[in-house]
Write a protein that holds these residues in place. Sequence first.
Motif, PDB file in Angstrom:
ATOM      1  N   LEU A 178      45.674  35.001  45.590  1.00  0.00           N
ATOM      2  CA  LEU A 178      45.757  35.158  47.038  1.00  0.00           C
ATOM      3  C   LEU A 178      45.087  36.439  47.531  1.00  0.00           C
ATOM      4  O   LEU A 178      44.273  36.396  48.457  1.00  0.00           O
ATOM      5  CB  LEU A 178      47.219  35.127  47.481  1.00  0.00           C
ATOM      6  N   THR A 179      45.425  37.577  46.934  1.00  0.00           N
ATOM      7  CA  THR A 179      44.860  38.840  47.425  1.00  0.00           C
ATOM      8  C   THR A 179      43.347  38.888  47.248  1.00  0.00           C
ATOM      9  O   THR A 179      42.635  39.426  48.102  1.00  0.00           O
ATOM     10  CB  THR A 179      45.505  40.038  46.701  1.00  0.00           C
TER      11      THR A 179
ATOM     12  N   ALA B  28      37.940  38.292  49.669  1.00  0.00           N
ATOM     13  CA  ALA B  28      36.665  37.571  49.677  1.00  0.00           C
ATOM     14  C   ALA B  28      36.300  37.117  51.086  1.00  0.00           C
ATOM     15  O   ALA B  28      35.144  37.205  51.504  1.00  0.00           O
ATOM     16  CB  ALA B  28      36.741  36.368  48.739  1.00  0.00           C
ATOM     17  N   VAL B  29      37.278  36.627  51.831  1.00  0.00           N
ATOM     18  CA  VAL B  29      37.022  36.177  53.200  1.00  0.00           C
ATOM     19  C   VAL B  29      36.605  37.349  54.085  1.00  0.00           C
ATOM     20  O   VAL B  29      35.703  37.226  54.919  1.00  0.00           O
ATOM     21  CB  VAL B  29      38.265  35.462  53.775  1.00  0.00           C
ATOM     22  N   GLU B  30      37.241  38.492  53.903  1.00  0.00           N
ATOM     23  CA  GLU B  30      36.873  39.677  54.676  1.00  0.00           C
ATOM     24  C   GLU B  30      35.427  40.087  54.390  1.00  0.00           C
ATOM     25  O   GLU B  30      34.660  40.407  55.306  1.00  0.00           O
ATOM     26  CB  GLU B  30      37.825  40.833  54.352  1.00  0.00           C
TER      27      GLU B  30
ATOM     28  N   ARG C 245      29.391  39.972  55.782  1.00  0.00           N
ATOM     29  CA  ARG C 245      28.054  39.833  55.229  1.00  0.00           C
ATOM     30  C   ARG C 245      27.275  38.614  55.688  1.00  0.00           C
ATOM     31  O   ARG C 245      26.119  38.454  55.300  1.00  0.00           O
ATOM     32  CB  ARG C 245      28.133  39.803  53.697  1.00  0.00           C
ATOM     33  N   VAL C 246      27.849  37.741  56.496  1.00  0.00           N
ATOM     34  CA  VAL C 246      27.109  36.535  56.888  1.00  0.00           C
ATOM     35  C   VAL C 246      25.841  36.872  57.661  1.00  0.00           C
ATOM     36  O   VAL C 246      24.846  36.156  57.585  1.00  0.00           O
ATOM     37  CB  VAL C 246      27.976  35.558  57.723  1.00  0.00           C
TER      38      VAL C 246
ATOM     39  N   ASN D 107      34.118  29.494  60.769  1.00  0.00           N
ATOM     40  CA  ASN D 107      35.553  29.560  60.506  1.00  0.00           C
ATOM     41  C   ASN D 107      35.794  29.832  59.029  1.00  0.00           C
ATOM     42  O   ASN D 107      34.917  29.618  58.194  1.00  0.00           O
ATOM     43  CB  ASN D 107      36.239  28.250  60.903  1.00  0.00           C
ATOM     44  N   ALA D 108      36.986  30.314  58.728  1.00  0.00           N
ATOM     45  CA  ALA D 108      37.428  30.510  57.349  1.00  0.00           C
ATOM     46  C   ALA D 108      38.904  30.174  57.291  1.00  0.00           C
ATOM     47  O   ALA D 108      39.690  30.693  58.078  1.00  0.00           O
ATOM     48  CB  ALA D 108      37.182  31.945  56.896  1.00  0.00           C
TER      49      ALA D 108
END
Length: 205
Positions: free
Chosen positions: A146-147, A152-154, A159-160, A168-169
């Motif tokens: 989870l952490t 990773a999402v942050e 970086r996109v 969305n994520a």
Amino acid sequence: MSKALALLEFESVATGVLAVDRMLKRAPVALLRCGTVHPGKYLVLVGGTVAATEEAHDEGVKLGQTTAHLVDEVLLADPHPGLRPGLVGDRNVPEGDTLAVLETTTCAAMLRAIDAVLKRVPVQLSKLRLADDLGGHSVAFLDGMLTDVQEAVEIANDRVGGEGQMINAAIMSRMDETLRKVLTESTTFGLCRNWTPAGAEKLEE
């Protein structure tokens, strides 16, 4: 995997094909993939040494900017080896406790994000889909603890690239086992078979 990768995304098929011709004439790179994707766009993926890939990339970008047909692009001088399975269409079984689904407006934005994530966080790229059957969007599935997935999402959001490129994520902790099996087989509606987990009400025939 090649020492460097470049992906260019054009909104014109004609310009995309012309770009491939010019890029291959400009530098000795491998043409890893090219072709049309939804909705009427053209993708070019080349790889090779850093110097050659940079030359080919710059040639394609110059044409795309001149014609105003370049949607997005990315040059990865040292791509993470975990990208390769996704780029060739392979799937990994989601084994982690948590799954994240990322959705971007362009393919180049997704590669920027995923490469950065894999280099910094111990997560797995379970599946990568670029443009086709997605209206030009790209989708990636990342799994891990989870952490790690939250981090990773942050990183992916940072970086996109351009504003609004991350659509969305979604993060799912303690993923449902039926969903895990479904995603292992396919992520498209048309290829998804019927799953009836134990205890579920069955549809009447």
